[in-house]
Design a protein around this motif. Structure first.
Motif, PDB file in Angstrom:
ATOM      1  N   ARG A 102      27.984  23.187  20.158  1.00 14.51           N
ATOM      2  CA  ARG A 102      26.795  22.716  20.871  1.00 14.51           C
ATOM      3  C   ARG A 102      25.807  23.842  21.093  1.00 14.51           C
ATOM      4  O   ARG A 102      24.608  23.663  21.001  1.00 14.51           O
ATOM      5  CB  ARG A 102      27.194  22.125  22.222  1.00 14.51           C
ATOM      6  N   ARG A 103      26.353  25.030  21.391  1.00 10.94           N
ATOM      7  CA  ARG A 103      25.456  26.140  21.710  1.00 10.94           C
ATOM      8  C   ARG A 103      24.800  26.657  20.441  1.00 10.94           C
ATOM      9  O   ARG A 103      25.443  26.788  19.391  1.00 10.94           O
ATOM     10  CB  ARG A 103      26.252  27.276  22.374  1.00 10.94           C
ATOM     11  N   VAL A 104      23.526  26.992  20.570  1.00 14.54           N
ATOM     12  CA  VAL A 104      22.759  27.429  19.399  1.00 14.54           C
ATOM     13  C   VAL A 104      23.428  28.606  18.699  1.00 14.54           C
ATOM     14  O   VAL A 104      23.600  28.622  17.478  1.00 14.54           O
ATOM     15  CB  VAL A 104      21.321  27.807  19.817  1.00 14.54           C
ATOM     16  N   LEU A 105      23.850  29.581  19.497  1.00 15.35           N
ATOM     17  CA  LEU A 105      24.416  30.782  18.900  1.00 15.35           C
ATOM     18  C   LEU A 105      25.706  30.474  18.140  1.00 15.35           C
ATOM     19  O   LEU A 105      25.949  31.013  17.054  1.00 15.35           O
ATOM     20  CB  LEU A 105      24.674  31.815  20.002  1.00 15.35           C
ATOM     21  N   ASN A 106      26.519  29.571  18.712  1.00 16.96           N
ATOM     22  CA  ASN A 106      27.759  29.195  18.034  1.00 16.96           C
ATOM     23  C   ASN A 106      27.476  28.492  16.718  1.00 16.96           C
ATOM     24  O   ASN A 106      28.149  28.734  15.715  1.00 16.96           O
ATOM     25  CB  ASN A 106      28.596  28.274  18.931  1.00 16.96           C
ATOM     26  N   VAL A 107      26.467  27.608  16.753  1.00 14.23           N
ATOM     27  CA  VAL A 107      26.103  26.884  15.532  1.00 14.23           C
ATOM     28  C   VAL A 107      25.644  27.875  14.475  1.00 14.23           C
ATOM     29  O   VAL A 107      26.053  27.818  13.314  1.00 14.23           O
ATOM     30  CB  VAL A 107      24.985  25.855  15.823  1.00 14.23           C
ATOM     31  N   LEU A 108      24.804  28.828  14.886  1.00 16.81           N
ATOM     32  CA  LEU A 108      24.297  29.804  13.924  1.00 16.81           C
ATOM     33  C   LEU A 108      25.430  30.656  13.370  1.00 16.81           C
ATOM     34  O   LEU A 108      25.462  30.969  12.182  1.00 16.81           O
ATOM     35  CB  LEU A 108      23.241  30.703  14.593  1.00 16.81           C
ATOM     36  N   TYR A 109      26.356  30.999  14.237  1.00 13.88           N
ATOM     37  CA  TYR A 109      27.478  31.797  13.759  1.00 13.88           C
ATOM     38  C   TYR A 109      28.343  30.982  12.794  1.00 13.88           C
ATOM     39  O   TYR A 109      28.859  31.520  11.809  1.00 13.88           O
ATOM     40  CB  TYR A 109      28.313  32.306  14.942  1.00 13.88           C
ATOM     41  N   TYR A 110      28.445  29.694  13.084  1.00 14.88           N
ATOM     42  CA  TYR A 110      29.191  28.794  12.198  1.00 14.88           C
ATOM     43  C   TYR A 110      28.533  28.755  10.808  1.00 14.88           C
ATOM     44  O   TYR A 110      29.216  28.827   9.780  1.00 14.88           O
ATOM     45  CB  TYR A 110      29.213  27.394  12.822  1.00 14.88           C
ATOM     46  N   ILE A 111      27.212  28.688  10.790  1.00 12.19           N
ATOM     47  CA  ILE A 111      26.487  28.703   9.507  1.00 12.19           C
ATOM     48  C   ILE A 111      26.712  30.039   8.800  1.00 12.19           C
ATOM     49  O   ILE A 111      27.027  30.097   7.612  1.00 12.19           O
ATOM     50  CB  ILE A 111      24.976  28.478   9.729  1.00 12.19           C
ATOM     51  N   HIS A 112      26.559  31.110   9.570  1.00 13.27           N
ATOM     52  CA  HIS A 112      26.700  32.459   9.024  1.00 13.27           C
ATOM     53  C   HIS A 112      28.058  32.651   8.343  1.00 13.27           C
ATOM     54  O   HIS A 112      28.150  33.228   7.261  1.00 13.27           O
ATOM     55  CB  HIS A 112      26.509  33.470  10.156  1.00 13.27           C
ATOM     56  N   SER A 113      29.127  32.157   8.969  1.00 13.77           N
ATOM     57  CA  SER A 113      30.452  32.405   8.404  1.00 13.77           C
ATOM     58  C   SER A 113      30.994  31.211   7.629  1.00 13.77           C
ATOM     59  O   SER A 113      31.149  31.285   6.408  1.00 13.77           O
ATOM     60  CB  SER A 113      31.425  32.816   9.510  1.00 13.77           C
ATOM     61  N   VAL A 114      31.233  30.099   8.296  1.00 18.61           N
ATOM     62  CA  VAL A 114      31.946  28.992   7.640  1.00 18.61           C
ATOM     63  C   VAL A 114      31.108  28.323   6.550  1.00 18.61           C
ATOM     64  O   VAL A 114      31.558  28.166   5.408  1.00 18.61           O
ATOM     65  CB  VAL A 114      32.390  27.946   8.690  1.00 18.61           C
ATOM     66  N   VAL A 115      29.875  27.943   6.897  1.00 16.95           N
ATOM     67  CA  VAL A 115      29.039  27.237   5.918  1.00 16.95           C
ATOM     68  C   VAL A 115      28.747  28.131   4.712  1.00 16.95           C
ATOM     69  O   VAL A 115      28.874  27.717   3.558  1.00 16.95           O
ATOM     70  CB  VAL A 115      27.727  26.747   6.582  1.00 16.95           C
ATOM     71  N   TRP A 116      28.397  29.385   4.993  1.00 14.86           N
ATOM     72  CA  TRP A 116      28.069  30.314   3.903  1.00 14.86           C
ATOM     73  C   TRP A 116      29.279  30.526   2.995  1.00 14.86           C
ATOM     74  O   TRP A 116      29.162  30.595   1.783  1.00 14.86           O
ATOM     75  CB  TRP A 116      27.576  31.639   4.490  1.00 14.86           C
ATOM     76  N   LYS A 117      30.448  30.629   3.606  1.00  8.40           N
ATOM     77  CA  LYS A 117      31.667  30.839   2.823  1.00  8.40           C
ATOM     78  C   LYS A 117      31.932  29.636   1.934  1.00  8.40           C
ATOM     79  O   LYS A 117      32.335  29.790   0.787  1.00  8.40           O
ATOM     80  CB  LYS A 117      32.847  31.062   3.763  1.00  8.40           C
ATOM     81  N   SER A 118      31.708  28.460   2.479  1.00 12.54           N
ATOM     82  CA  SER A 118      31.984  27.270   1.689  1.00 12.54           C
ATOM     83  C   SER A 118      30.960  27.104   0.566  1.00 12.54           C
ATOM     84  O   SER A 118      31.287  26.639  -0.522  1.00 12.54           O
ATOM     85  CB  SER A 118      32.025  26.054   2.612  1.00 12.54           C
ATOM     86  N   LEU A 119      29.725  27.528   0.804  1.00 12.16           N
ATOM     87  CA  LEU A 119      28.693  27.382  -0.225  1.00 12.16           C
ATOM     88  C   LEU A 119      28.725  28.518  -1.237  1.00 12.16           C
ATOM     89  O   LEU A 119      28.623  28.302  -2.441  1.00 12.16           O
ATOM     90  CB  LEU A 119      27.305  27.343   0.424  1.00 12.16           C
ATOM     91  N   PHE A 120      28.836  29.745  -0.747  1.00  9.12           N
ATOM     92  CA  PHE A 120      28.666  30.899  -1.634  1.00  9.12           C
ATOM     93  C   PHE A 120      29.908  31.787  -1.736  1.00  9.12           C
ATOM     94  O   PHE A 120      29.866  32.833  -2.375  1.00  9.12           O
ATOM     95  CB  PHE A 120      27.480  31.744  -1.156  1.00  9.12           C
ATOM     96  N   GLY A 121      30.981  31.403  -1.065  1.00 10.42           N
ATOM     97  CA  GLY A 121      32.222  32.151  -1.195  1.00 10.42           C
ATOM     98  C   GLY A 121      32.303  33.423  -0.368  1.00 10.42           C
ATOM     99  O   GLY A 121      33.230  34.215  -0.528  1.00 10.42           O
ATOM    100  N   CYS A 176      23.819  19.360  14.098  1.00 13.60           N
ATOM    101  CA  CYS A 176      24.378  19.871  15.347  1.00 13.60           C
ATOM    102  C   CYS A 176      23.420  19.657  16.510  1.00 13.60           C
ATOM    103  O   CYS A 176      23.565  20.298  17.554  1.00 13.60           O
ATOM    104  CB  CYS A 176      24.690  21.359  15.224  1.00 13.60           C
ATOM    105  N   GLN A 177      22.434  18.810  16.324  1.00 16.14           N
ATOM    106  CA  GLN A 177      21.449  18.518  17.380  1.00 16.14           C
ATOM    107  C   GLN A 177      20.650  19.741  17.787  1.00 16.14           C
ATOM    108  O   GLN A 177      20.269  19.881  18.939  1.00 16.14           O
ATOM    109  CB  GLN A 177      22.127  17.926  18.629  1.00 16.14           C
ATOM    110  N   CYS A 178      20.457  20.677  16.880  1.00 11.31           N
ATOM    111  CA  CYS A 178      19.631  21.847  17.189  1.00 11.31           C
ATOM    112  C   CYS A 178      18.500  21.886  16.169  1.00 11.31           C
ATOM    113  O   CYS A 178      18.448  22.797  15.340  1.00 11.31           O
ATOM    114  CB  CYS A 178      20.408  23.144  17.048  1.00 11.31           C
ATOM    115  N   SER A 179      17.625  20.908  16.187  1.00  5.71           N
ATOM    116  CA  SER A 179      16.628  20.866  15.120  1.00  5.71           C
ATOM    117  C   SER A 179      15.775  22.138  15.149  1.00  5.71           C
ATOM    118  O   SER A 179      15.479  22.683  16.213  1.00  5.71           O
ATOM    119  CB  SER A 179      15.758  19.620  15.244  1.00  5.71           C
TER     120      SER A 179
END
Lengths: 215, 133
Positions: A102-121, A176-179
């Motif tokens: 929910r928190r913006v920083l957590n979402v961004l960190y999730y993108i930084h690590s998990v999403v990026w890893k899944s997209l670009f390894g 994540c409701q953080c448009s």
């Protein structure tokens, strides 16, 4: 020839692989839809295949837009749909209990690590908060995959094809409701000519929500 | 030492020319085009006059001061590499250049096939790779 399919619903998908596949000439091939969603390792895409497809997407889009900002906007929209889905997929693949950030920083960190890893390894190279504006964050990638083979001609020098990836980030944030509004800017430093900064500007609603949660 | 690189499209037009040695005399751009066209024709003739069938055409031209290596891809693009006579292992070098071409030229959405190559990343990658070949 009949085949016994497991009756346990949870295991159905994995066991059906052989029976559902269609193939020509007697050769059976499982389609991507028959595979388990959890198999992250085997779902890697060849870089060349991606690059050629992405190149075609850019050419197709370029023929249907007027102006650079329209071009980037279209790519952003294309990425947005992917972002929404990527969020769902990475959440599904999370080990243990998936948590909804929910928190913006957590979402961004999730993108930084998990999403990026899944997209670009690999994770992104840095996540920074803007010192000038409270509602701005920067996600930094030193070797963006999307622009790896793309040389932008001089007459389009303002154009950045990472607008597509910016759209993916926007999609994930939206889910994540953080448009937010995300734009891509290439800012080279020594030895990293393709270094790209994704500038994330949160919407007013997202900022307000964040304030409410922090209370 | 690699002196220069020419890339000729399947119609015999010069799409890329670059020198890697400061000491070379520059020709006028028209002369480069003529040179490429002429080589293309000679290459076509050599495939025809070959005493054995299915000839791939001229591959190496040797002179006192230089060697000219030609590598033709299955799609008909010719890579000409001019080196000094002592240069070893040009086959590998040409393949390496072909790979750079397929990466930074063919995967570049702003490149129109068979047209002159203007791709910053291709130039940079050549600049980085050529000295080590």
């Amino acid at each position: 020839m009949s085949k016994i399919i497991s009756t346990i619903p949870g295991r159905l998908a994995a066991n059906q692989t052989d029976t559902w596949s269609t193939g020509s000439g007697g050769r059976r091939r499982a389609s991507i839809l028959d595979r388990s969603l959890n198999r992250a390792q085997a779902s890697e895409v060849n870089l060349s295949a991606f690059s050629f497809l992405f190149s075609e997407i850019l050419q197709y889009t370029q023929n249907r837009v007027d102006g650079i900002s329209d071009f980037e906007q279209r790519l952003n929209t294309l990425g947005f749909g992917i972002g929404v889905r990527v969020l769902e997929l990475t959440m599904w693949r999370e080990k243990g209990q998936p948590r909804r950030e929910r928190r913006v920083l957590n979402v961004l960190y999730y993108i930084h690590s998990v999403v990026w890893k899944s997209l670009f390894g690999r994770p992104a190279h840095a996540l920074e908060k803007s010192t000038d504006n409270e509602d701005e964050y920067m996600l930094i990638d030193n070797e963006p995959v999307a622009s790896r083979f793309v040389s932008v001609p001089k007459e389009l020098s303002q154009f950045n094809c990472n607008a597509f990836v910016a759209g993916i980030i926007e999609g994930v944030l939206h889910g994540c409701q953080c448009s937010a509004r995300v734009t891509a800017h290439t800012v080279p430093v020594d030895g990293k000519p393709l270094r790209t900064i994704f500038l994330i500007k949160l919407s007013e609603e997202a900022v307000q929500r964040e304030e409410q949660i922090s209370k | 030492m690699i002196l220069s690189l020419y890339i000729i499209n399947k119609a015999g037009g010069l799409v890329y020319q670059r020198d890697f040695n400061e000491s070379l005399n520059r020709l006028s751009s028209n002369d480069y085009l003529i040179l490429a066209g002429t080589f293309h024709s000679i290459h076509a003739i050599t495939t025809r006059i070959s005493p054995v069938g299915n000839s791939e055409g001229i591959e190496l031209l040797e002179a006192d001061g230089f060697k000219l290596h030609c590598f033709q891809t299955v799609t008909g693009i010719k890579f000409l590499l001019i080196t000094d006579p002592a240069h070893p292992n040009t086959d590998a070098a040409l393949r390496r250049i072909y790979r750079l071409y397929s990466d930074f030229v063919m995967k570049n959405p702003f490149y129109t096939p068979d047209m002159p190559i203007r791709a910053e990343l291709f130039d940079q990658s050549l600049q980085r790779t050529i000295p080590s070949l």
